[in-house]
Design a protein around this motif. Structure first.
Motif, short mmCIF file in Angstrom:
data_model
loop_
_atom_site.label_atom_id
_atom_site.label_comp_id
_atom_site.label_asym_id
_atom_site.label_seq_id
_atom_site.Cartn_x
_atom_site.Cartn_y
_atom_site.Cartn_z
N ARG A 138 116.39 61.18 29.01
CA ARG A 138 116.98 62.54 29.04
C ARG A 138 117.53 62.91 27.68
O ARG A 138 117.42 64.05 27.22
CB ARG A 138 118.06 62.62 30.12
CG ARG A 138 117.45 62.93 31.49
CD ARG A 138 118.48 63.22 32.50
NE ARG A 138 119.39 62.10 32.66
CZ ARG A 138 120.32 62.02 33.61
NH1 ARG A 138 120.47 62.99 34.46
NH2 ARG A 138 121.12 60.98 33.70
N PHE A 139 118.14 61.93 27.01
CA PHE A 139 118.69 62.18 25.68
C PHE A 139 117.56 62.54 24.69
O PHE A 139 117.66 63.50 23.92
CB PHE A 139 119.45 60.95 25.19
CG PHE A 139 119.91 61.03 23.77
CD1 PHE A 139 120.96 61.89 23.42
CD2 PHE A 139 119.29 60.29 22.77
CE1 PHE A 139 121.37 61.99 22.10
CE2 PHE A 139 119.70 60.40 21.44
CZ PHE A 139 120.75 61.25 21.12
N LEU A 140 116.47 61.77 24.77
CA LEU A 140 115.34 62.03 23.88
C LEU A 140 114.71 63.39 24.16
O LEU A 140 114.29 64.10 23.25
CB LEU A 140 114.28 60.92 24.02
CG LEU A 140 114.68 59.57 23.44
CD1 LEU A 140 113.69 58.49 23.86
CD2 LEU A 140 114.76 59.63 21.91
N GLU A 141 114.66 63.76 25.44
CA GLU A 141 114.11 65.08 25.79
C GLU A 141 115.00 66.20 25.23
O GLU A 141 114.49 67.21 24.74
CB GLU A 141 113.99 65.21 27.31
CG GLU A 141 112.81 64.42 27.87
CD GLU A 141 112.57 64.65 29.36
OE1 GLU A 141 111.52 64.20 29.83
OE2 GLU A 141 113.43 65.26 30.03
N ALA A 142 116.31 65.97 25.30
CA ALA A 142 117.23 66.98 24.74
C ALA A 142 117.00 67.11 23.23
O ALA A 142 116.99 68.23 22.69
CB ALA A 142 118.67 66.57 25.02
N LEU A 143 116.76 65.96 22.56
CA LEU A 143 116.46 66.01 21.12
C LEU A 143 115.18 66.79 20.86
O LEU A 143 115.10 67.61 19.94
CB LEU A 143 116.30 64.59 20.57
CG LEU A 143 117.55 63.78 20.27
CD1 LEU A 143 117.16 62.46 19.64
CD2 LEU A 143 118.49 64.53 19.33
N CYS A 144 114.18 66.53 21.70
CA CYS A 144 112.90 67.22 21.55
C CYS A 144 113.05 68.74 21.65
O CYS A 144 112.41 69.50 20.93
CB CYS A 144 111.93 66.78 22.65
SG CYS A 144 111.17 65.21 22.35
N LEU A 145 113.91 69.17 22.59
CA LEU A 145 114.02 70.60 22.85
C LEU A 145 114.93 71.32 21.86
O LEU A 145 114.93 72.55 21.80
CB LEU A 145 114.54 70.82 24.28
CG LEU A 145 113.60 70.33 25.39
CD1 LEU A 145 114.24 70.47 26.75
CD2 LEU A 145 112.29 71.12 25.37
N THR A 146 115.70 70.55 21.08
CA THR A 146 116.66 71.18 20.16
C THR A 146 116.02 72.21 19.21
O THR A 146 116.52 73.33 19.11
CB THR A 146 117.42 70.11 19.35
OG1 THR A 146 117.96 69.19 20.27
CG2 THR A 146 118.54 70.70 18.51
N PRO A 147 114.91 71.89 18.51
CA PRO A 147 114.36 72.90 17.59
C PRO A 147 113.94 74.18 18.30
O PRO A 147 114.01 75.26 17.73
CB PRO A 147 113.12 72.21 16.99
CG PRO A 147 113.31 70.77 17.24
CD PRO A 147 114.13 70.64 18.48
N ASN A 148 113.52 74.03 19.56
CA ASN A 148 113.09 75.20 20.31
C ASN A 148 114.27 76.05 20.77
O ASN A 148 114.15 77.26 20.92
CB ASN A 148 112.29 74.73 21.53
CG ASN A 148 111.22 75.69 21.90
OD1 ASN A 148 111.51 76.63 22.61
ND2 ASN A 148 110.02 75.50 21.38
N PHE A 149 115.40 75.41 21.00
CA PHE A 149 116.55 76.13 21.54
C PHE A 149 117.44 76.73 20.46
O PHE A 149 118.24 77.62 20.73
CB PHE A 149 117.39 75.19 22.44
CG PHE A 149 116.72 74.92 23.77
CD1 PHE A 149 115.53 75.56 24.10
CD2 PHE A 149 117.28 74.06 24.68
CE1 PHE A 149 114.90 75.33 25.32
CE2 PHE A 149 116.65 73.82 25.91
CZ PHE A 149 115.47 74.45 26.23
N LEU A 150 117.33 76.22 19.24
CA LEU A 150 118.15 76.79 18.16
C LEU A 150 117.53 78.09 17.67
O LEU A 150 116.31 78.25 17.69
CB LEU A 150 118.24 75.82 16.99
CG LEU A 150 119.12 74.60 17.16
CD1 LEU A 150 119.00 73.72 15.92
CD2 LEU A 150 120.58 75.00 17.35
#
Lengths: 344, 492
Positions: free
Chosen positions: B76-88
């Motif tokens: 879940r932590f890695l998925e959150a990292l993955c989604l960070t560029p898309n969410f910023l």
């Protein structure tokens, strides 16, 4: 549940009212308000706007309120779209390429400039009925002060050494960008000028939509050179104590950009507008404009014995002309064709 | 009947810029077809390259994610990292990339690189989930039976993944085709896309009717691609995740290394000005100190109001669900060009007083709502279609179905998407700059600093925007979650 929703609604309403009230404080009841429309780097905390406002409010018994356009390019667009509803009493920041369009799209009040003593480079720009120049700048290429040999002429900029390394502006959105195109055409003639611009496409790192974007690419290390103002290195010296930048003085005479102020016909505080222009053209106002805008003052003597004075003595094109908007459109269309890869 | 009328009203709101500008400026535009074709080619090339890049990088990272089973804390932590560029907001990725990569290639290739960096994480997360759902058990059996890695890939993974790769590619293609802020900055004037062309038409020559026509053509093109995507998705079977799987045969730890290296590069690039001039950071915040509070308040108002509006709009969509034409429209319709929508609102509503605080969130809602719908909300609602059918057959009214079935199951998704949009609003300066008569928010001040030589200070202030954005995200998510929970419990 109701309490929770009520609590959220109260917190949000208070926050909203606080913000709106802060803005209303600026135009206190009963005091006349002069609404000045200018680009954001003029009105922001570090620009000349706040100091001019403070100096004006000391004597005018009025309030000054700024309306911001993101940059000078958007000023005319908003004036055209919003017109009188914009409520602008004064418009600051048009350059010589905007004047014809401004006059064809809006009615302006006449401004008298009879008693103003200006630098020789500005004299030809004074003949406008509706607009008056308040500062000017010389445009050239700015690079890093390294020991390597710098280009001495426009043609030397075509050296493969600079391929993809020069940050330029899109002439359709940026006034320095348009200044560059007009300068090349004036120096080389139209046919040869467009051929040169076609070759320059290869040298360009990018054509940024605004001067600030291109300058950011240069200071960020993306490009080796940028088309900017001759005073740009002075900013880094004064504000950052950084002497790592230098402006190139080429063999060719450099172009001048003049910035103008005008009063729209629909102004509500027209007298205050004229007084504000007088302040801008006074010694005090000119010093503020010079030191905050990093542009040259128009009024003779103001830049004497300052770091600006030696920079004013470069060889420039001081023949002022206001190109018609049809002419500008024609040049830009041709530039757009070249950009797409069509041959000039 | 009432719900149908409300659907029409909502559709009209989404189409407002087109309707208004067509009415105002008409069709009589002279379009340069050479220019249009050039911009179309640029849009197509960059979107295609972005889709291919995101798929390749996303697949690699997805294989890294498969190292950990779905639902595990690390995963879940890695998925959150993955989604960070898309969410910023894209502003941060742009600043990071331009700061980290010297001589970054501007033009179509530059746009594709930035789009790939923004979207690869989202693709990775979606692909990893699809792989587990579609082929998890088969890969496990293949491993038990002793099949080689190559055989497993050629016989199981690629044939089963082909359709998903194509769908995801189309999804990224559609997002990138209509992107505005990235091509505007890294297009560098050499890679003018249709979106940028629309902006130029309005900004430069006031060719409103030409801009509206190009926007309409672009929307039509995207609509047709979205239609193909919908048809593909309709034919795909949804797999069921069956608990922890052993996907050793296809998992690749190098994918995790790729993810971490890329993110570390972006963070290092963004932080560069902070480390290179730390005393400058202190000086800057001392200097700007007094101005921060009002800007902070303005940022809060714009972000919270946008979050609130998105919350209401998504709840409204859930209330109006399901409807064949409405869902198709929301799925296929791409918001009009940013410049077009902004100028439409600039013309139609007054700009003084408190108006910008309403206009900016309403415009941001209009620009983002269909994207948010496509991002995850549609699948959340579609998962409940069966429950709707059963309730409807048993005689429940739409209002009852919304209260008893939809709301309790979708409010967290609505809260999360609203919080996401609030963080985007926090970083917005492009829309605000057109609609606001003065600097109202921290992001607008960042933009102002950029236009007055102060690039480093702009990056420093954007750091504060990021911190405030994260706080707003957490606050909005928490607040709306509590609100949703309370509404759900009060309705039971």
């Amino acid at each position: 549940m109701k309490h929770f929703v009520f609590f959220i609604a109260v917190v949000f309403s208070l926050l909203f009212l606080a913000v709106v009230n802060r803005n209303d404080d600026r135009s206190s009841m009963g005091t006349p308000t002069l609404r000045v429309f200018a680009y954001s780097s003029f009105t922001n905390k570090w620009g000349p706007g706040p100091l001019l406002k403070a100096a004006f409010e000391k004597t005018c018994e009025c309030k000054v309120e700024f309306i911001e356009g993101s940059d000078s390019g958007i000023l005319l667009q908003r004036l055209k779209i919003e017109g009188e509803s914009l409520g602008a009493d004064l418009v600051i920041g048009l350059d010589q390429f905007d004047l014809d369009k401004a006059q064809s799209e809006q009615q302006w009040r006449k401004i008298s400039t009879e008693e103003l003593k200006v630098y020789p480079q500005v004299r030809s720009a004074l003949g406008q009925k509706y607009f008056i120049p308040y500062d000017w700048g010389v445009l050239t290429f700015v690079g890093h002060s390294t020991k390597e040999r710098k280009p001495q002429s426009l043609d030397e900029l075509l050296d493969p050494l600079y391929e993809g390394k020069i940050a330029l502006q899109d002439p359709r959105t940026s006034s320095p960008g348009l200044q560059f195109v007009a300068w090349v055409l004036k120096l080389k003639g139209e046919e040869e000028g467009f051929r040169y611009l076609a070759k320059m496409m290869k040298q360009a790192h990018s054509f940024s939509p605004t001067w600030s974007s291109s300058y950011g690419l240069f200071t960020g290390g993306q490009a080796r050179m940028v088309y900017s103002y001759i005073t740009s290195p002075l900013y880094h010296q004064v504000e950052e104590k950084n002497h790592g930048y230098m402006a190139l003085t080429l063999n060719e005479p450099l172009p001048i950009q003049y910035e103008f102020v005008g009063i729209p016909e629909f102004c509500r505080r027209c007298e205050l507008s004229e007084k504000f222009i007088n302040l801008m053209l006074s010694d005090e106002g000119q010093k503020i404009l010079m030191t905050k805008n990093y542009m040259f003052p128009v009024k003779e003597g103001v830049a004497d014995h300052t770091d600006y004075a030696p920079l004013m003595n470069v060889k420039v094109f001081d023949h002022f002309e206001v190109p018609s908007s049809e002419e500008v459109d024609r040049i830009l269309r041709k530039w757009s064709d070249i950009r797409r890869g069509d041959q000039p | 009947m009432i719900r149908e009328t409300l659907r029409v009203v909502f559709t009209v709101y989404l189409l407002f810029p087109f309707i208004f500008l067509f009415y105002q400026f008409g069709w009589g535009a002279q379009i340069s077809w050479a220019e249009l074709w050039w911009a179309f080619k640029n849009s197509f090339y960059q979107a295609f390259a972005s889709a291919v890049g995101s798929l390749l990088l996303g697949l690699w990272v997805a294989l890294g994610l498969l190292k950990f089973s779905s639902g595990a804390r690390v995963r879940r932590f890695l998925e959150a990292l993955c989604l960070t560029p898309n969410f910023l907001p894209p502003l941060f990725i742009l600043l990071a990339v331009l700061s980290a990569v010297p001589s970054f290639p501007m033009g179509v290739s530059g746009i594709a690189i930035v789009h790939t960096l923004i979207n690869f994480g989202l693709v990775a997360v979606m692909l990893a989930r699809r792989m587990e759902e579609q082929m998890g058990r088969l890969v496990e059996v293949s491993f038990v039976l002793g099949a080689s890695r190559l055989k497993t890939w050629s016989r199981i993974v690629l044939p089963l993944l082909k359709g998903d790769l194509l769908s995801l590619g189309l999804f990224v293609f559609i997002i990138c085709f209509g992107s505005f802020s990235v091509p505007l900055i890294v297009g560098g004037g050499k890679g003018t896309t249709l979106e940028v062309l629309i902006y130029e038409k309005i900004r430069l020559s006031s060719e409103w009717s030409g801009a509206v026509m190009i926007a309409a053509l672009q929307s039509l093109f995207i609509f047709s691609f979205a239609f193909i995507l919908m048809q593909r998705e309709k034919g795909q079977k949804k797999g069921i995740f069956e608990g922890p799987l052993h996907l050793k045969l296809i998992a690749a730890p190098s994918g995790l290394a790729v993810l971490l290296v890329l993110l570390a590069g972006l963070i290092a690039g963004y932080m560069k000005p902070f480390f290179s001039d730390f005393s400058g950071v202190i000086r800057f915040y001392q200097d700007i100190g007094g101005d921060l509070l009002p800007l902070l308040m303005g940022t809060l108002v714009i972000s919270l109001m946008t979050g609130g509006l998105v919350f209401m709009a998504l709840s409204f969509i859930a209330y109006l669900w399901p409807s064949y034409w409405f869902s198709r429209f929301l799925q296929s319709y791409l918001a009009p060009s940013t410049a077009l929508a902004c100028f439409a609102f600039l013309v139609v509503v007054p700009n003084g007083g408190a108006w910008p605080y309403f206009k900016i969130p309403i415009t941001l809602l209009l620009l983002n709502i269909t994207g948010l719908f496509r991002l995850s909300f549609r699948s959340t609602l579609e998962d409940l279609n069966r429950q709707y059918e059963i309730a409807w057959l048993m005689g429940a009214k739409p209002g009852q179905i919304f209260k008893a079935i939809y709301w309790p199951q979708v409010y967290f998704s609505i809260a999360a998407l609203s919080a996401l949009c609030a963080i985007w609003a926090c970083g917005d300066y492009a829309v605000s700059r057109i609609l606001a008569p003065r600097t109202l928010s921290l992001a607008m001040m960042t933009d102002t600093l950029m236009s007055g030589y102060r690039i480093n200070q702009a990056v420093m202030l954007s750091g504060l925007v990021l911190v405030v954005g994260v706080l707003i995200f957490v606050g909005v998510l928490g607040g709306l979650y509590v609100l949703g929970q309370r509404l759900a419990s009060s309705k039971r």
